[in-house]
Design an enzyme around this catalytic site. Structure first.
Site, short mmCIF file in Angstrom:
data_model
loop_
_atom_site.label_atom_id
_atom_site.label_comp_id
_atom_site.label_asym_id
_atom_site.label_seq_id
_atom_site.Cartn_x
_atom_site.Cartn_y
_atom_site.Cartn_z
N SER A 61 109.86 -4.40 -20.12
CA SER A 61 108.58 -4.04 -19.50
C SER A 61 107.66 -5.25 -19.36
O SER A 61 107.78 -6.24 -20.08
CB SER A 61 107.88 -2.97 -20.34
OG SER A 61 108.75 -1.89 -20.57
N GLN A 62 106.72 -5.11 -18.43
CA GLN A 62 105.65 -6.11 -18.23
C GLN A 62 104.86 -6.24 -19.54
O GLN A 62 104.53 -5.23 -20.16
CB GLN A 62 104.76 -5.56 -17.12
CG GLN A 62 103.57 -6.40 -16.76
CD GLN A 62 102.62 -5.63 -15.84
OE1 GLN A 62 102.75 -4.42 -15.66
NE2 GLN A 62 101.67 -6.33 -15.28
#
Ligand code: SAH
Length: 214
Positions: A61-62
């Site tokens: 994920s970011q």
């Protein structure tokens, strides 16, 4: 460019500037080397403001989303946390710096194995990784003070609600189409009473499982 500097810049520019405030979350994001969790050939992109591919069609994920979701869990140092979707292991590593113990479930054996190896190598010894269908939770260690899902579900799986302790918080992307969700936070007020809040729009890979997408 030195990855250490890039990591500090990420904390300031991507997290603090967007309003992440929890000091424990910021400290963990400053400490855990994201580069250890991205594929070798993408190392220089480790502190980019985006998710990155980790193989098998899955993503790490970011950084901002990891921080935001974990901040929403309102963790304390004595909390026992369940994570659904180990993926690269990065989220579990961040959780492990803030909470007491982390249990994390990954559906894909090869990802779980790779994550376990990295977490061991980094010396994060309060994380337990298991291969399984996380839409059913991990009943053996329940109840959990906090549960976080990093894959999008069509609705909040009942087993996760059951495995949350009274006072516990659950944060999960929920959406009626597989790759587009809203972050939902549930607070368990009593055995059969929950309070639900809708937060930001997010895009996660689908939660595939018995109480997820088929
Ligand atoms: N937290 C991860 C993000 C991983 S992406 C990180 O920091 O890298 C979401 C992960 O959820 C994928 O690895 C996918 O295989 C996994 N997943 C999807 N459905 C699942 C399920 N039912 N149980 C456990 N893991 C699941």
């Amino acid at each position: 460019m030195d990855l250490h500097t890039l990591r500090s810049d990420m904390v300031r520019d991507q997290l603090q500037r967007r309003g992440v405030k929890d000091p424990a979350v910021l400290a963990a994001m400053e400490q855990v080397p994201r580069e250890a969790f991205v594929p070798e050939r993408l190392r220089e992109m480790s502190y980019q403001d985006s998710p990155l591919p980790i193989g098998e069609g899955q993503t790490i994920s970011q950084p901002f989303i990891v921080a935001r979701m974990i901040e929403r869990l309102e963790l304390t140092p004595k909390d026992k946390v369940l994570e659904i979707g180990t993926g690269s292991g990065y989220g579990a590593a961040i959780l492990s710096r803030i909470a007491d113990t982390v249990y994390t479930v990954e559906r894909r054996a090869s990802l779980a194995e790779a994550a376990r190896e990295k977490l061991d190598k980094l010396g994060y010894d309060n994380i337990h990784v298991v291969v399984g269908d996380g839409s059913l939770g991990w009943p053996e260690n329940a109840p959990y003070d906090a549960i976080v899902g990093t894959a999008g579900a069509p609705k909040i799986p009942e087993p996760l609600k059951e495995q949350l302790s009274v006072g516990g918080r659950l944060v999960l992307p929920v959406g009626t189409v597989p790759e587009q969700q809203v972050l939902i936070r549930l607070r368990k007020k009593a055995e059969d009473r929950f309070e639900q809040e809708e937060m930001e729009a997010v895009r996660f890979v689908p939660l595939v499982g018995e109480a997820g997408w088929r």
